[in-house]
Each structure stands twice: as structure tokens, then as C-alpha cells.
Design a protein around this motif. Structure first.
Motif, PDB file in Angstrom:
ATOM      1  N   ARG A  40      36.912  39.143  39.872  1.00 42.42           N
ATOM      2  CA  ARG A  40      36.514  39.981  38.637  1.00 42.42           C
ATOM      3  C   ARG A  40      37.637  41.316  38.743  1.00 42.42           C
ATOM      4  O   ARG A  40      37.712  41.797  39.872  1.00 42.42           O
ATOM      5  CB  ARG A  40      35.450  40.713  38.715  1.00 42.42           C
ATOM      6  CG  ARG A  40      34.152  39.753  38.646  1.00 42.42           C
ATOM      7  CD  ARG A  40      34.181  39.264  37.035  1.00 42.42           C
ATOM      8  NE  ARG A  40      33.104  38.216  37.232  1.00 42.42           N
ATOM      9  CZ  ARG A  40      33.126  36.828  37.065  1.00 42.42           C
ATOM     10  NH1 ARG A  40      34.276  36.286  36.913  1.00 42.42           N
ATOM     11  NH2 ARG A  40      32.505  35.914  36.905  1.00 42.42           N
ATOM     12  N   VAL A  41      38.673  41.313  37.788  1.00 43.35           N
ATOM     13  CA  VAL A  41      39.702  42.033  37.818  1.00 43.35           C
ATOM     14  C   VAL A  41      39.037  43.741  37.944  1.00 43.35           C
ATOM     15  O   VAL A  41      38.407  43.906  36.875  1.00 43.35           O
ATOM     16  CB  VAL A  41      40.897  41.907  36.732  1.00 43.35           C
ATOM     17  CG1 VAL A  41      41.908  43.157  36.954  1.00 43.35           C
ATOM     18  CG2 VAL A  41      41.380  40.419  36.877  1.00 43.35           C
ATOM     19  N   PRO A  42      39.510  44.492  38.736  1.00 44.98           N
ATOM     20  CA  PRO A  42      39.039  46.063  38.787  1.00 44.98           C
ATOM     21  C   PRO A  42      39.485  46.575  37.374  1.00 44.98           C
ATOM     22  O   PRO A  42      40.442  46.231  36.720  1.00 44.98           O
ATOM     23  CB  PRO A  42      39.465  46.449  39.924  1.00 44.98           C
ATOM     24  CG  PRO A  42      39.833  45.375  40.858  1.00 44.98           C
ATOM     25  CD  PRO A  42      40.214  44.248  40.023  1.00 44.98           C
ATOM     26  N   LYS A  43      38.515  47.200  36.758  1.00 46.25           N
ATOM     27  CA  LYS A  43      38.743  48.031  35.358  1.00 46.25           C
ATOM     28  C   LYS A  43      40.115  48.892  35.572  1.00 46.25           C
ATOM     29  O   LYS A  43      40.657  49.148  34.750  1.00 46.25           O
ATOM     30  CB  LYS A  43      37.572  49.099  35.273  1.00 46.25           C
ATOM     31  CG  LYS A  43      36.340  48.129  34.853  1.00 46.25           C
ATOM     32  CD  LYS A  43      35.136  49.155  34.425  1.00 46.25           C
ATOM     33  CE  LYS A  43      34.052  48.558  34.165  1.00 46.25           C
ATOM     34  NZ  LYS A  43      32.886  49.221  33.816  1.00 46.25           N
ATOM     35  N   ALA A  44      40.418  49.531  36.857  1.00 45.87           N
ATOM     36  CA  ALA A  44      41.478  50.388  36.685  1.00 45.87           C
ATOM     37  C   ALA A  44      42.866  49.716  36.927  1.00 45.87           C
ATOM     38  O   ALA A  44      43.963  50.250  36.795  1.00 45.87           O
ATOM     39  CB  ALA A  44      41.548  51.117  38.152  1.00 45.87           C
ATOM     40  N   PHE A  45      42.889  48.260  37.241  1.00 44.83           N
ATOM     41  CA  PHE A  45      44.020  47.528  37.237  1.00 44.83           C
ATOM     42  C   PHE A  45      44.594  47.251  35.681  1.00 44.83           C
ATOM     43  O   PHE A  45      43.744  46.700  34.992  1.00 44.83           O
ATOM     44  CB  PHE A  45      43.757  46.250  37.967  1.00 44.83           C
ATOM     45  CG  PHE A  45      44.981  45.496  38.175  1.00 44.83           C
ATOM     46  CD1 PHE A  45      46.220  45.739  39.027  1.00 44.83           C
ATOM     47  CD2 PHE A  45      45.425  44.290  37.332  1.00 44.83           C
ATOM     48  CE1 PHE A  45      47.262  45.034  39.210  1.00 44.83           C
ATOM     49  CE2 PHE A  45      46.441  43.714  37.536  1.00 44.83           C
ATOM     50  CZ  PHE A  45      47.326  43.784  38.509  1.00 44.83           C
ATOM     51  N   ARG A  46      45.945  47.335  35.507  1.00 42.53           N
ATOM     52  CA  ARG A  46      46.591  47.094  34.475  1.00 42.53           C
ATOM     53  C   ARG A  46      47.864  46.193  34.955  1.00 42.53           C
ATOM     54  O   ARG A  46      48.494  46.722  35.798  1.00 42.53           O
ATOM     55  CB  ARG A  46      47.079  48.189  33.349  1.00 42.53           C
ATOM     56  CG  ARG A  46      45.863  48.936  32.985  1.00 42.53           C
ATOM     57  CD  ARG A  46      45.467  47.977  31.691  1.00 42.53           C
ATOM     58  NE  ARG A  46      44.259  48.812  31.197  1.00 42.53           N
ATOM     59  CZ  ARG A  46      42.949  48.355  31.492  1.00 42.53           C
ATOM     60  NH1 ARG A  46      42.652  47.582  31.907  1.00 42.53           N
ATOM     61  NH2 ARG A  46      42.007  49.049  30.462  1.00 42.53           N
ATOM     62  N   GLY A  47      48.218  45.176  34.317  1.00 36.99           N
ATOM     63  CA  GLY A  47      49.587  44.709  34.315  1.00 36.99           C
ATOM     64  C   GLY A  47      49.517  43.298  34.920  1.00 36.99           C
ATOM     65  O   GLY A  47      48.349  42.544  34.769  1.00 36.99           O
ATOM     66  N   GLY A 100      46.614  47.465  44.693  1.00 39.99           N
ATOM     67  CA  GLY A 100      45.877  48.767  44.332  1.00 39.99           C
ATOM     68  C   GLY A 100      44.564  48.543  43.429  1.00 39.99           C
ATOM     69  O   GLY A 100      44.513  47.227  43.142  1.00 39.99           O
ATOM     70  N   ALA A 101      44.182  49.692  43.121  1.00 41.41           N
ATOM     71  CA  ALA A 101      43.262  49.597  41.878  1.00 41.41           C
ATOM     72  C   ALA A 101      41.937  48.730  42.476  1.00 41.41           C
ATOM     73  O   ALA A 101      41.176  48.190  41.713  1.00 41.41           O
ATOM     74  CB  ALA A 101      43.831  49.137  40.686  1.00 41.41           C
ATOM     75  N   GLY A 102      41.652  48.730  43.853  1.00 41.44           N
ATOM     76  CA  GLY A 102      40.436  47.774  44.127  1.00 41.44           C
ATOM     77  C   GLY A 102      40.656  46.367  43.945  1.00 41.44           C
ATOM     78  O   GLY A 102      39.609  45.563  44.484  1.00 41.44           O
ATOM     79  N   THR A 103      42.064  45.856  44.054  1.00 40.97           N
ATOM     80  CA  THR A 103      42.090  44.286  43.938  1.00 40.97           C
ATOM     81  C   THR A 103      42.010  43.835  45.347  1.00 40.97           C
ATOM     82  O   THR A 103      41.203  42.605  45.519  1.00 40.97           O
ATOM     83  CB  THR A 103      43.430  43.895  43.419  1.00 40.97           C
ATOM     84  OG1 THR A 103      44.439  44.823  44.184  1.00 40.97           O
ATOM     85  CG2 THR A 103      43.484  44.352  41.833  1.00 40.97           C
TER      86      THR A 103
END
Length: 136
Positions: free
Chosen positions: A62-69, A95-98
């Protein structure tokens, strides 16, 4: 003088020659808990090989909500002699919890077929895996 030089040269190189022959024959045996990087037979995910393992990851990750790109992370782990994944580490964290999420998914992985050494015995095997994460 020619004979003396020849004798000196022969004596000088004899110990090196014998030492080289001895070290070529006497190779150290791997320790019981050695981790192989290139076993004779590579470990394999039981449910479809590497392709099946990527399918497993992308089904549960599940891709963390904070991740973009779109970025690539690098994960390393050891496939133990019983096929369990151990020593899981993210060596390129994006980053971002990945990293936390991928470690959770890998810890829940079904067992693999272990790697085998030249004697046909299962061995611990180091494995690295690039994973591309994408979210717009």
C-alpha cells in the motif's frame, strides 16, 4: 658468477612456487552460517519465481498517502536455509513511509525455495531487489 646467480634465482622463487601450490589446493571451507552471494542454485520464490514475487509485493503493498511520484527503492534480505526471508533492510529509502511498508510486506512473504551450494546443501543467500513505487 652465472651459476651463483642462477642458484640464487632458483632458491628465491622456490618458496613462492611451493606456497602458491599449497594455497591453491587448501581452500577454506565455508562456515556453517555463511551467507552466499552466488550459490550454485539460486533461491526462488515458490509461487511463480521472481515474477510471482513482484506480483505478491504489488498485490499487498500500500503506497503511503504522503508519497508522490515514481521512484526506485532498493531492498536487501537473506533467504534462509528454510526459505524464510530474514535480515530485511531498505538500502535506498525514498521516504514517506515507503520503507516501513515494504518491510512489512516482505516479513509476511511465503517461504522461498532456498539456494544450494555445490554439495547440494541449502545455504543462506543474500538477495537484492529493486522496487519501483509510483503514485500520482
Amino acid at each position: 658468477m652465472g651459476k651463483n646467480f642462477l642458484c640464487f634465482a632458483v632458491l628465491l622463487f622456490c618458496p613462492i612456487s611451493f606456497y602458491g601450490q599449497e594455497t591453491d589446493i587448501m581452500l577454506p571451507k565455508p562456515e556453517k552460517d555463511s551467507i552466499y552471494t552466488k550459490p550454485t542454485i539460486l533461491p526462488e520464490y515458490k509461487e511463480g519465481g521472481l515474477k510471482g514475487f513482484y506480483e505478491y509485493i504489488y498485490k499487498l503493498y500500500r503506497v503511503p498517502k504522503a508519497f508522490r511520484g515514481r521512484e526506485r527503492m532498493m531492498v536487501v534480505f537473506v533467504v534462509d536455509v528454510d526459505g524464510k526471508l530474514t535480515d530485511i533492510k531498505v538500502i535506498k529509502d525514498i521516504g514517506a513511509g515507503t520503507a516501513t511498508e515494504i518491510i512489512k510486506v516482505l516479513k509476511g512473504s511465503p517461504k522461498w525455495k532456498p539456494g544450494y551450494n555445490a554439495e547440494g546443501k541449502p545455504v543462506k543467500t543474500f538477495f537484492s531487489l529493486p522496487i519501483i513505487i509510483s503514485k500520482d
